[in-house]
Design an enzyme around this catalytic site. Sequence first.
Site, PDB file in Angstrom:
ATOM      1  N   GLU A   1      46.015  58.722  38.618  1.00  0.00           N
ATOM      2  CA  GLU A   1      45.515  60.005  39.144  1.00  0.00           C
ATOM      3  C   GLU A   1      46.351  60.453  40.353  1.00  0.00           C
ATOM      4  O   GLU A   1      46.635  61.646  40.524  1.00  0.00           O
ATOM      5  CB  GLU A   1      44.030  59.860  39.490  1.00  0.00           C
ATOM      6  CG  GLU A   1      43.146  59.718  38.256  1.00  0.00           C
ATOM      7  CD  GLU A   1      41.716  59.366  38.585  1.00  0.00           C
ATOM      8  OE1 GLU A   1      40.812  60.160  38.200  1.00  0.00           O
ATOM      9  OE2 GLU A   1      41.481  58.326  39.222  1.00  0.00           O
TER      10      GLU A   1
ATOM     11  N   GLY B   1      42.982  55.210  39.377  1.00  0.00           N
ATOM     12  CA  GLY B   1      43.307  56.081  40.514  1.00  0.00           C
ATOM     13  C   GLY B   1      44.798  56.110  40.799  1.00  0.00           C
ATOM     14  O   GLY B   1      45.315  57.088  41.352  1.00  0.00           O
TER      15      GLY B   1
ATOM     16  N   GLU C   1      39.304  53.182  33.331  1.00  0.00           N
ATOM     17  CA  GLU C   1      37.995  53.168  33.993  1.00  0.00           C
ATOM     18  C   GLU C   1      36.849  52.928  33.002  1.00  0.00           C
ATOM     19  O   GLU C   1      35.865  52.249  33.329  1.00  0.00           O
ATOM     20  CB  GLU C   1      37.768  54.494  34.730  1.00  0.00           C
ATOM     21  CG  GLU C   1      38.544  54.649  36.028  1.00  0.00           C
ATOM     22  CD  GLU C   1      39.951  55.204  35.826  1.00  0.00           C
ATOM     23  OE1 GLU C   1      40.571  55.627  36.820  1.00  0.00           O
ATOM     24  OE2 GLU C   1      40.447  55.197  34.669  1.00  0.00           O
TER      25      GLU C   1
HETATM   26  N1  T1G Z   1      40.812  46.641  42.500  1.00  0.00           N
HETATM   27  C1  T1G Z   1      40.655  45.441  43.119  1.00  0.00           C
HETATM   28  N2  T1G Z   1      41.279  44.272  42.738  1.00  0.00           N
HETATM   29  C2  T1G Z   1      42.099  44.373  41.694  1.00  0.00           C
HETATM   30  C3  T1G Z   1      42.301  45.587  40.971  1.00  0.00           C
HETATM   31  C4  T1G Z   1      41.622  46.759  41.421  1.00  0.00           C
HETATM   32  N3  T1G Z   1      41.780  47.944  40.841  1.00  0.00           N
HETATM   33  N4  T1G Z   1      43.157  45.324  39.953  1.00  0.00           N
HETATM   34  C5  T1G Z   1      43.471  44.014  40.038  1.00  0.00           C
HETATM   35  N5  T1G Z   1      42.847  43.441  41.071  1.00  0.00           N
HETATM   36  C6  T1G Z   1      42.951  42.047  41.524  1.00  0.00           C
HETATM   37  C7  T1G Z   1      42.473  41.046  40.468  1.00  0.00           C
HETATM   38  O1  T1G Z   1      41.101  40.818  40.569  1.00  0.00           O
HETATM   39  C8  T1G Z   1      43.273  39.800  40.842  1.00  0.00           C
HETATM   40  O2  T1G Z   1      42.638  39.188  41.944  1.00  0.00           O
HETATM   41  C9  T1G Z   1      44.604  40.379  41.321  1.00  0.00           C
HETATM   42  O3  T1G Z   1      44.335  41.744  41.686  1.00  0.00           O
HETATM   43  C10 T1G Z   1      45.671  40.374  40.265  1.00  0.00           C
HETATM   44  O4  T1G Z   1      45.134  40.998  39.109  1.00  0.00           O
HETATM   45  C11 T1G Z   1      38.885  56.893  41.107  1.00  0.00           C
HETATM   46  C12 T1G Z   1      37.535  54.611  40.578  1.00  0.00           C
HETATM   47  C13 T1G Z   1      46.580  46.098  36.876  1.00  0.00           C
HETATM   48  C14 T1G Z   1      46.846  45.290  34.586  1.00  0.00           C
HETATM   49  O5  T1G Z   1      40.847  49.238  35.851  1.00  0.00           O
HETATM   50  O6  T1G Z   1      43.764  45.893  34.665  1.00  0.00           O
HETATM   51  O7  T1G Z   1      40.705  53.698  39.828  1.00  0.00           O
HETATM   52  O8  T1G Z   1      42.008  37.039  40.917  1.00  0.00           O
HETATM   53  O9  T1G Z   1      45.339  38.965  37.637  1.00  0.00           O
HETATM   54  O10 T1G Z   1      47.455  40.285  35.090  1.00  0.00           O
HETATM   55  O11 T1G Z   1      39.414  56.904  38.884  1.00  0.00           O
HETATM   56  O12 T1G Z   1      44.738  43.798  37.184  1.00  0.00           O
HETATM   57  O13 T1G Z   1      44.113  37.230  42.209  1.00  0.00           O
HETATM   58  O14 T1G Z   1      41.878  37.382  43.361  1.00  0.00           O
HETATM   59  O15 T1G Z   1      44.644  41.192  36.678  1.00  0.00           O
HETATM   60  O16 T1G Z   1      49.168  41.450  36.559  1.00  0.00           O
HETATM   61  C15 T1G Z   1      40.898  51.357  37.601  1.00  0.00           C
HETATM   62  C16 T1G Z   1      42.348  46.977  36.811  1.00  0.00           C
HETATM   63  C17 T1G Z   1      40.136  51.081  38.848  1.00  0.00           C
HETATM   64  C18 T1G Z   1      42.920  48.335  36.546  1.00  0.00           C
HETATM   65  C19 T1G Z   1      47.381  43.791  36.511  1.00  0.00           C
HETATM   66  N6  T1G Z   1      41.929  50.357  37.449  1.00  0.00           N
HETATM   67  N7  T1G Z   1      43.377  45.967  36.901  1.00  0.00           N
HETATM   68  O17 T1G Z   1      47.155  42.681  35.722  1.00  0.00           O
HETATM   69  O18 T1G Z   1      46.999  40.845  37.511  1.00  0.00           O
HETATM   70  S1  T1G Z   1      38.825  52.213  39.013  1.00  0.00           S
HETATM   71  C20 T1G Z   1      41.809  49.358  36.594  1.00  0.00           C
HETATM   72  C21 T1G Z   1      43.995  45.502  35.790  1.00  0.00           C
HETATM   73  C22 T1G Z   1      39.576  53.662  39.547  1.00  0.00           C
HETATM   74  C23 T1G Z   1      39.438  56.083  39.985  1.00  0.00           C
HETATM   75  C24 T1G Z   1      38.656  54.857  39.632  1.00  0.00           C
HETATM   76  C25 T1G Z   1      45.007  44.420  35.999  1.00  0.00           C
HETATM   77  C26 T1G Z   1      46.450  44.949  36.013  1.00  0.00           C
HETATM   78  P1  T1G Z   1      42.656  37.644  42.108  1.00  0.00           P
HETATM   79  P2  T1G Z   1      45.468  40.448  37.649  1.00  0.00           P
HETATM   80  P3  T1G Z   1      47.784  41.251  36.179  1.00  0.00           P
END
Ligand code: T1G
Length: 698
Positions: free
Chosen positions: A109, A106, A129
Site C-alpha cells: 500500500e 501495508g 491481509e
Molecule cells: N508484523 C510483525 N512481525 C512480522 C511481520 C509483520 N507484518 N511479518 C513478519 N514478521 C516477523 C515474524 O513473526 C518473524 O518473527 C520475523 O518477522 C521473520 O518472519 C494496513 C494492516 C514477509 C513473507 O501479512 O508473510 O499490513 O519469529 O519468519 O519466512 O493493510 O513474514 O523471527 O520472531 O515469516 O522471510 C500484512 C506477513 C500485515 C505479511 C517473510 N502483511 N509476513 O517471510 O520471515 S497487515 C503480511 C509474512 C497490514 C495494512 C494491514 C512473512 C514474509 P520471529 P518470517 P520469512
Amino acid sequence: MTNVVTYHVQNHVGVISLNNPPVNALAVNKGVVQGIMDCIQEGEHDPDVRAFVVAGAGKAFSAGADITEFSTVRLPDAVTLPALLAYMDTVTKPLVAAVHGFAMGGGLELALACHYRVAAPGARFALPEVKLGILPGAGGTQRLPRLIGVERALDMIITGDTVDTEAARKLGLVDEVAPGELVRAAVSFANGLVKEARELRRISTLQPRLEQAATVFFEQARARIAKDYRGFPAPLACLQCVENAVYLPFAQGVTKERELFYGLRDSTESKALRHLFFAEREAAKIADVPDDTPVLPLKRAGVLGAGTMGGGIAMNFLNAGIPVTLVEMNQEALDRGVALIRKNYAGTVAKGRLTQAAMDQRLSLLTATIEDSALADVDIVIEAVFEDMELKKSVFGKLDAVCKRDAVLATNTSTLDINEIAAATTRPGKVIGLHFFSPAHVMKLLEVVRGAATDKQTLASSMKLAKTLGKVGVVAGVCDGFIGNRMLHKYTRETHFLLEEGATPRQIDNVLEQFGFAMGPFRVGDLAGLDVSWRIRQRRAATRPANERYSRIADRICERGRFGQKTGAGWYRYETGSRSPIVDDEVQAIIAAASAEAGITRREISDTEVLDRCLYALVNEGARLLDEGIAQRASDIDITYAFGYGFPRYRGGPMFYANTIGLDKVHETVARFHRELGEWWAPSSLLEQRALEGGRFD
Ligand code: T1G
Ligand code: NAD
C-alpha cells in the site's frame, strides 16, 4: 529522524530507507511511519530535492503493518499509515518506490501511494491481509483496482497470493525492472521523471477498469466467495471494498475500507488467524536447541517403501530439487510406487499448475531401485514401510549398516515407539521421527518426533528440512500417536461413544462441519479407509485395560467389509463413481445393536453436547500432552490441528478455541462429563490449574 528510517539525498533525490529488521514492518509505535512522513516533509521543503525514492534496507522493502501492534494501544498523536498515505497524495515531487524481496500488505500500500514503482527481479508483491482475517486497510482495496483493473485486483486481494516482479510488470503494478543496483536505478528513474516533466500519477485519481458489467461481475464474485470461504468473514468484506472502489469516490471508499478493517481486526476469526501466523513461526523454535545449532547438509535423500506415503514423501524432496533414491522390496511394488508419482505430477501438469518441463526435471532427480545398497551415500533416509515394529527394527538395523555414519535415519511411523526403533541401530542420536500426513506431497504438517537419544543437530537439521520441503515442522515427544494421532484417538473414541448413546454419523458430521471442519469424522473415515484404523485398534486390543469403555461399533462396520469409499460402503454408502455420502439404514441397525449389546439405552443428544464432547476431548488430551512435555507449547497443538487435521483456521486450533471459550467454562463442562459419563473424562491437571487461575493455555 528515527533510526528505523534513514534519509540521504542522492543526485537531487531524497532516498528514504526503511530500517526495521527483520521485515521492515511499518511499526507505528516504533516511529517507522512517522519517520517516513518526516523525511518527505523535509524533502518537500528542500529546493535541492527534486524527487523521492522509498526503499527498504536489509532483505526486503516491507512486510506491511506490524501485526504485533494490532493488540497494543497506539501511542497518542502517532502518525498512522492511512494518514501518511493520504499525505503522500498531496506531495508535489515524484515519489518512486524501489522494491526488492517483498512488498506485502501495508508495504505494498505504501508503494501504491508512490507515483511509480521500480523493482528488482524476483521480488514478491501481495496484499495477504485476508489470510490474517482482515483486509488491506490503508487504501489497498481502492488503489489496486484503479492501477491493475478490478478483476486482477480482486483476485489478489481475495486470495492474498503473491505475484512476482515479472507478473507485476505485466499487470502495470511495476513500471521498471532494475536488474542492477536497485536504489541507483530508482534514483535515475526519478530524475528521468523530473527531466521529462512526467505527470505525477496519483493512483487515487485513476478510474478502476472492469472488462465486464459490474453488477454481473460482483454478483458472481459474491456467490463464489460465499461458497469458497465459508466461515471466513474477511473475503466478503474485501469484495465489498473493491465494489466500493467502482461505485464510490476514492475518499469515501477509503473511509468505508477503514470501518470494515477495524470491524475485522477485532473479530475472533482474525485473532485466530493472527494466532496461527505467529504460532507457525514459533513452532520452529526449540527451547533447548539454540538457533545457531549447526545443521547437517541434507542434499541427497533416500525413501524406503513406495506405498501410500513413500511416494508422496519422495515428491516433497523432488519438488525442493533434492535428488531421491526410492527403494522398494520388489520390482512390482517399486513400479507401482513410481507410477503413482508420475500420475500425481501428470495431474498437476494437466491442471496447469506445473509445466511438463518442470515435471521432467523433477523426475530426473528420482532413482528407483530394489537395492538397499543404493542408500550408501544419502544424507537422510525416510522409512515408510508397513506399520510393524519388528519390520521397522530389522529395516533400521539394515539402514544402520548400509548408510554413511552421519546420515540421518528417519521413520514415518504413525504410532510406534521411536526409542525402540532407535535402539535397533548404533546411532540412536541420528534417529528421528518425521511423521508426514496423507497425502504427503500436499499436507503441510510434519510432526518431528524427538527420541530420547535424538541429538540436537539431527533435530535442528530436521526442522530446517521441514522448511525446505515447504512443511510446517512441529516438535513432538515420543508417545502412542505423538501429538496429532493421540488427540485424534480420544476425539474419534468420543464420536463412537456418542453413536452408542443416541447420535448418528450424519448428526455428528453436520455439527462439526457447521463448526467449520471441511468434513466430519465419519466422512473423513470413509475417505481415508476404515481398515487402517481397524488394524491399529486390533493391535491395541492386546493392551487395552479390561475396565476401559470400548465401543464395538466401528469394528462391527469393518467386520462386514465396509471400509469406506474404496468398498462402496463404510459409515455411509456410496453410489458407484460417486463420493456423496448416503445415510445407510444398515449402519443405523449396526449401531442400535451395539448399543443394546453394551446395555446402553439410546437417548436424544443435542448438537451442543456433540460439539463439546468432540472438541473438549481434543482440548483435554492436548492439555495432558503439555503437562507431559510431549508438546512444547499449546500453539504447536493448534498448528498441528490446523495444518494436519483440517481444524477450521478461523477458530485458531483446539487450544486457542478453548481460550476463547474460557478455560473455567471448558473445565466446568469437562468436570461435568467426568461426573456424568465416566473416568476417561477426568480433567487434565493443567486444564484444572489454568481454570482455577483464570488463565489461558500458553
Ligand atoms: N508484523 C510483525 N512481525 C512480522 C511481520 C509483520 N507484518 N511479518 C513478519 N514478521 C516477523 C515474524 O513473526 C518473524 O518473527 C520475523 O518477522 C521473520 O518472519 C494496513 C494492516 C514477509 C513473507 O501479512 O508473510 O499490513 O519469529 O519468519 O519466512 O493493510 O513474514 O523471527 O520472531 O515469516 O522471510 C500484512 C506477513 C500485515 C505479511 C517473510 N502483511 N509476513 O517471510 O520471515 S497487515 C503480511 C509474512 C497490514 C495494512 C494491514 C512473512 C514474509 P520471529 P518470517 P520469512
Ligand atoms: P503402504 O502399505 O501403503 O506402503 C508400505 C510400502 O512399504 C509397501 O509398498 C511395501 O512394499 C513397502 N515395504 C515393506 N517392507 C519393505 C522393505 N523391507 N523394504 C522396502 N519396502 C518395503 O503403507 P503406508 O500407508 O504408506 O504407510 C507406511 C508408513 O507410514 C507406516 O508406518 C504408516 O503407519 C505410516 N503413515 C501412514 C499414513 C497413511 O495415512 N497411510 C500417514 C502417516 C504415516
